[in-house]
Design a protein around this motif. Structure first.
Motif, PDB file in Angstrom:
ATOM      1  N   ALA A 246       0.817  -1.217   0.000  1.00 11.08           N
ATOM      2  CA  ALA A 246       0.000   0.000   0.000  1.00 11.08           C
ATOM      3  C   ALA A 246       0.853   1.270   0.000  1.00 11.08           C
ATOM      4  O   ALA A 246       0.356   2.346  -0.358  1.00 11.08           O
ATOM      5  N   GLU A 247       2.129   1.164   0.383  1.00 13.42           N
ATOM      6  CA  GLU A 247       3.004   2.323   0.312  1.00 13.42           C
ATOM      7  C   GLU A 247       3.350   2.676  -1.140  1.00 13.42           C
ATOM      8  O   GLU A 247       3.755   3.805  -1.421  1.00 13.42           O
ATOM      9  N   ARG A 250      -1.941   2.516  -4.516  1.00  9.84           N
ATOM     10  CA  ARG A 250      -3.136   2.769  -3.710  1.00  9.84           C
ATOM     11  C   ARG A 250      -4.208   1.710  -3.936  1.00  9.84           C
ATOM     12  O   ARG A 250      -4.944   1.351  -3.024  1.00  9.84           O
ATOM     13  N   GLU A 251      -4.299   1.234  -5.169  1.00 13.06           N
ATOM     14  CA  GLU A 251      -5.315   0.235  -5.483  1.00 13.06           C
ATOM     15  C   GLU A 251      -4.813  -1.150  -5.105  1.00 13.06           C
ATOM     16  O   GLU A 251      -3.610  -1.360  -4.943  1.00 13.06           O
ATOM     17  N   PRO A 252      -5.689  -2.123  -4.936  1.00 12.70           N
ATOM     18  CA  PRO A 252      -5.261  -3.483  -4.611  1.00 12.70           C
ATOM     19  C   PRO A 252      -4.335  -4.055  -5.685  1.00 12.70           C
ATOM     20  O   PRO A 252      -4.524  -3.802  -6.878  1.00 12.70           O
TER      21      PRO A 252
END
Length: 283
Positions: A246-247, A250-252
């Motif tokens: 996630a760093e 932003r999306e999965p």
């Protein structure tokens, strides 16, 4: 305080390894406030608390060495009473924190002499010892320019340029990580901190290796500034930190992997000097 400090270390809320070591040392003051019927229970509590702090980040060598120093100072030889052990613990914590702060400052003061008036320096991430070096250089009347890489994905370089923007006598420019090699031709020196030195390898924030090797290709001297407590002998095995995807995105991360290591390894053969409170090591 210990549990809170463990969470901060695990989440890398504090970046500098020397700051982490000092904060973790202070966290052991929690043990002073607890009741311990026997010396054995006091020492067991100290060892468990110290182990929890050490386990929070296996890549922070100063965290390991400072905790080991405190526990050894208290337990060897075994104190005659709980009160005697707590006095030793308080003294050991103060001594370790004082040494961390003073050694970092002396190293920074020594490294500052390598920055000449009008120099351009490139730095990476947000080393507290490098920032102290800049402060010593400015205090001596030296004016200079700094290129600071963004240091993605946590954007530590933004913190560096914001801090430098508050100081008189230095012109700071934030550059994207991939442009470091482009700007090295304008630089007189690369100045970085380090997490630790193990054997002939410097471990530091990810991105250091590519900057150092690019500097070597362009004959730009590279200086590492750090306290000697970051020189690690036996008993410590560096373990890299894999940061959350996630760093980076932003999306999965569906259908692909995200590699986000916290540190990289730079052989000392690519480094010109390491400056500590004890002197300058040249390679």
């Amino acid at each position: 305080m210990i549990d809170e400090t463990v969470r901060e270390i695990e989440e890398l809320q504090t970046q500098s390894s020397s700051v982490v070591a000092a904060k973790a040392a202070r966290a052991l003051e929690d043990v002073l406030d607890r009741d311990h019927p026997t010396v054995e229970e006091f020492l067991l509590d100290l060892e468990r608390s110290s182990d929890a702090l050490r386990r929070a980040n296996h890549s922070h060598a100063p965290l390991y060495t400072s905790q080991d120093r405190i526990v050894s100072a208290v337990s060897e030889p075994e104190p005659a009473s709980v009160d005697a052990g707590k006095r030793r613990l308080a003294e050991a914590i103060d001594a370790v924190v004082s040494d961390i702060e003073s050694s970092k400052d002396v190293a920074a003061e020594r490294a500052a002499t390598l920055i000449d008036d009008g120099d351009t320096v490139l730095t990476h991430e947000n080393s507290s010892t490098v920032m102290a070096t800049f402060d010593h250089a400015l205090a001596s009347g030296t004016t200079f320019s700094v290129y600071a890489t963004e240091s993605r994905p946590r954007l530590l370089g933004r913190r560096t340029v914001r801090q430098l923007a508050e100081r008189e006598g230095v012109d700071a420019t934030l550059v994207i990580d991939s442009a470091a090699g482009h700007f090295l031709g304008d630089c007189d020196r690369v100045l970085v901190g380090m997490n630790c030195l193990v054997g002939d390898v410097v471990y530091n924030r990810i991105g250091t290796y590519q900057i150092v090797t690019a500097a070597a290709a362009q004959d730009v001297p590279v200086t590492v500034v750090a306290a000697s407590a970051k020189f690690v002998g036996g008993g410590f095995e560096f373990e890299n930190t894999e940061r959350p995807p996630a760093e980076v995105v932003r999306e999965p991360a569906d259908g692909f992997a995200v590699a986000n290591p916290g540190y990289d390894a730079t052989p000392t053969e690519y480094i010109d000097s390491i400056v500590t409170e004890n002197g300058v090591m040249e390679f």
